[in-house]
Design a protein around this motif. Sequence first.
Motif, mmCIF file in Angstrom:
data_model
loop_
_atom_site.group_PDB
_atom_site.id
_atom_site.type_symbol
_atom_site.label_atom_id
_atom_site.label_comp_id
_atom_site.label_asym_id
_atom_site.label_seq_id
_atom_site.Cartn_x
_atom_site.Cartn_y
_atom_site.Cartn_z
ATOM 1 N N ARG A 178 14.826 26.677 -9.375
ATOM 2 C CA ARG A 178 16.260 26.783 -9.701
ATOM 3 C C ARG A 178 16.403 27.939 -10.698
ATOM 4 N N ILE A 179 16.424 29.168 -10.171
ATOM 5 C CA ILE A 179 16.415 30.371 -10.996
ATOM 6 C C ILE A 179 17.799 31.019 -10.947
ATOM 7 N N ALA A 180 18.480 31.042 -12.074
ATOM 8 C CA ALA A 180 19.808 31.655 -12.153
ATOM 9 C C ALA A 180 19.692 33.108 -12.597
ATOM 10 N N TYR A 181 20.781 33.832 -12.397
ATOM 11 C CA TYR A 181 20.806 35.265 -12.729
ATOM 12 C C TYR A 181 22.050 35.589 -13.544
ATOM 13 N N VAL A 182 21.864 36.281 -14.673
ATOM 14 C CA VAL A 182 22.975 36.759 -15.492
ATOM 15 C C VAL A 182 23.088 38.261 -15.285
ATOM 16 N N SER A 183 24.151 38.693 -14.637
ATOM 17 C CA SER A 183 24.357 40.095 -14.310
ATOM 18 C C SER A 183 25.287 40.740 -15.336
ATOM 19 N N GLY A 184 25.794 41.929 -15.002
ATOM 20 C CA GLY A 184 26.691 42.645 -15.903
ATOM 21 C C GLY A 184 28.134 42.230 -15.698
ATOM 22 N N HIS A 185 29.011 43.214 -15.631
ATOM 23 C CA HIS A 185 30.436 42.931 -15.496
ATOM 24 C C HIS A 185 30.824 42.836 -14.015
ATOM 25 N N PRO A 186 31.704 41.894 -13.635
ATOM 26 C CA PRO A 186 32.058 41.743 -12.220
ATOM 27 C C PRO A 186 32.752 42.959 -11.625
ATOM 28 N N ASP A 187 33.370 43.802 -12.447
ATOM 29 C CA ASP A 187 34.054 44.980 -11.925
ATOM 30 C C ASP A 187 33.111 46.161 -11.687
ATOM 31 N N ASP A 188 31.856 46.009 -12.075
ATOM 32 C CA ASP A 188 30.882 47.075 -11.849
ATOM 33 C C ASP A 188 30.370 46.958 -10.421
ATOM 34 N N VAL A 189 30.934 47.748 -9.533
ATOM 35 C CA VAL A 189 30.582 47.661 -8.117
ATOM 36 C C VAL A 189 29.990 48.969 -7.596
ATOM 37 N N SER A 190 29.683 49.901 -8.477
ATOM 38 C CA SER A 190 29.094 51.162 -8.036
ATOM 39 C C SER A 190 27.767 50.884 -7.329
ATOM 40 N N PRO A 191 27.560 51.417 -6.140
ATOM 41 C CA PRO A 191 26.336 51.104 -5.387
ATOM 42 C C PRO A 191 25.068 51.591 -6.057
ATOM 43 N N TRP A 192 25.190 52.485 -7.049
ATOM 44 C CA TRP A 192 23.978 52.950 -7.717
ATOM 45 C C TRP A 192 23.900 52.540 -9.183
ATOM 46 N N SER A 193 24.689 51.513 -9.563
ATOM 47 C CA SER A 193 24.602 51.021 -10.937
ATOM 48 C C SER A 193 23.406 50.088 -11.075
ATOM 49 N N ALA A 194 22.889 49.976 -12.304
ATOM 50 C CA ALA A 194 21.743 49.112 -12.567
ATOM 51 C C ALA A 194 22.066 47.664 -12.244
ATOM 52 N N ALA A 195 23.268 47.212 -12.636
ATOM 53 C CA ALA A 195 23.637 45.810 -12.416
ATOM 54 C C ALA A 195 23.660 45.469 -10.932
ATOM 55 N N VAL A 196 24.237 46.333 -10.120
ATOM 56 C CA VAL A 196 24.339 46.075 -8.682
ATOM 57 C C VAL A 196 22.960 46.052 -8.042
ATOM 58 N N LEU A 197 22.104 47.003 -8.396
ATOM 59 C CA LEU A 197 20.775 47.077 -7.781
ATOM 60 C C LEU A 197 19.881 45.922 -8.232
ATOM 61 N N ARG A 198 19.996 45.516 -9.506
ATOM 62 C CA ARG A 198 19.201 44.371 -9.959
ATOM 63 C C ARG A 198 19.683 43.086 -9.297
ATOM 64 N N THR A 199 20.988 42.988 -9.082
ATOM 65 C CA THR A 199 21.515 41.825 -8.359
ATOM 66 C C THR A 199 20.958 41.783 -6.940
ATOM 67 N N HIS A 200 20.932 42.935 -6.303
ATOM 68 C CA HIS A 200 20.368 43.013 -4.953
ATOM 69 C C HIS A 200 18.902 42.585 -4.966
ATOM 70 N N GLY A 201 18.139 43.042 -5.962
ATOM 71 C CA GLY A 201 16.728 42.680 -6.051
ATOM 72 C C GLY A 201 16.525 41.192 -6.278
ATOM 73 N N TRP A 202 17.371 40.585 -7.130
ATOM 74 C CA TRP A 202 17.268 39.148 -7.393
ATOM 75 C C TRP A 202 17.546 38.350 -6.118
ATOM 76 N N ARG A 203 18.613 38.701 -5.433
ATOM 77 C CA ARG A 203 18.956 37.979 -4.208
ATOM 78 C C ARG A 203 17.866 38.150 -3.145
ATOM 79 N N VAL A 243 16.233 31.351 -16.195
ATOM 80 C CA VAL A 243 17.295 32.355 -16.130
ATOM 81 C C VAL A 243 16.682 33.741 -16.205
ATOM 82 N N PHE A 244 17.039 34.582 -15.258
ATOM 83 C CA PHE A 244 16.706 36.003 -15.291
ATOM 84 C C PHE A 244 17.964 36.749 -15.723
ATOM 85 N N ALA A 245 17.915 37.381 -16.883
ATOM 86 C CA ALA A 245 19.049 38.149 -17.398
ATOM 87 C C ALA A 245 18.791 39.631 -17.180
ATOM 88 N N SER A 246 19.831 40.370 -16.809
ATOM 89 C CA SER A 246 19.674 41.772 -16.444
ATOM 90 C C SER A 246 19.489 42.701 -17.636
#
Length: 333
Positions: A178-203, A243-246
């Motif tokens: 049961r591993i949760a993920y804490v990402s950045g801001h929900p409005d950060d949707v740039s395809p090359w932002s760190a938050a988006v890419l780390r979210t992709h890696g976690w999923r 919890v994995f935090a970004s």
Amino acid sequence: MGHGIEDVARAAGVSTATVSRALRGLPHVTDATRERVRAVAAELGYVATPSARSLATGRTRTIGLLSPWVSHWFFANVIEGAERALREQDHDALLYTFDVFELGPRRRVETHVLRGRVDGVLVVGLPLEDAEVADLDALGRPLVFVGAGPTDRCTVRIDEVAVAHLAVRHLLELGHRRIAYVSGHPDDVSPWSAAVLRTHGWREAMTEAGLRTDLQVNGNFDMPGGRAATHELLDRHPDVTAVFASSDEMAMGVVVAARERGLRIPQDLSVIGVDGHELGEVVGLTSVAQDVLAQGREAARLVLRVIAGEPVPVRVTPPVRLVVRSSTGPAPA
């Protein structure tokens, strides 16, 4: 009245351009000529001022730094590393910050404030729109990204997807499911932002392990955000064990929130972050560490190489390492 560059050139028997190159240590000047120019300049007491150098060369010897913040750990350290490297090469840094996601939409990057004032631009983790990148290109100055950047531009950044895989794999090896993920801001949707890419890696890592990927909250890349996100997460999913935090700053917020709820770290909840924050050692935080100062230095050197007409790579991928401390442990029975 002091002597000028023309006096040095006349006395040394060379052009003013050669005097400028010799005193600045630039190539295409013989050692003998360089020593003669320096000796004449010393004898005449000539010291080139920044404004004089700019007029003579058309260069400002200044690099523009664009960043969302200077208060967050990653950005502050990148900027410090870049500024140190620029100073070593007799260059200045001109810093502009743009609040991201704080008080509504951020203002657009106004490139006119850079025109004629910089020889190159470093973009530090700022999610730019395509039109803003085009505006920066229109300045006709070298452009280097650090921390995040388009795939076709010179960029210094870690492999964000691999970082997420490394963090999740560490938790999986400890038995967590049961591993949760804490990402950045929900409005950060740039395809090359760190938050988006780390979210992709976690999923991706969670899917490969056959685990659910809906245990995600947003923490805004700071400690208060990580703290608030953790309370929200545990209110909805109290059976989360890791919890994995970004970022390490958010991970520290996770630790604070867990302790406020009477949870033990790591007996009840394991926490891992990303960055290698200096305070991580103090709080015993497990982290995927990166050398952020070195990334700033490397980005500054790259933009200076482009200015000098040298070829540079499109992508520089610094190494990361897993630093295991007391915030992660075996999953509860």
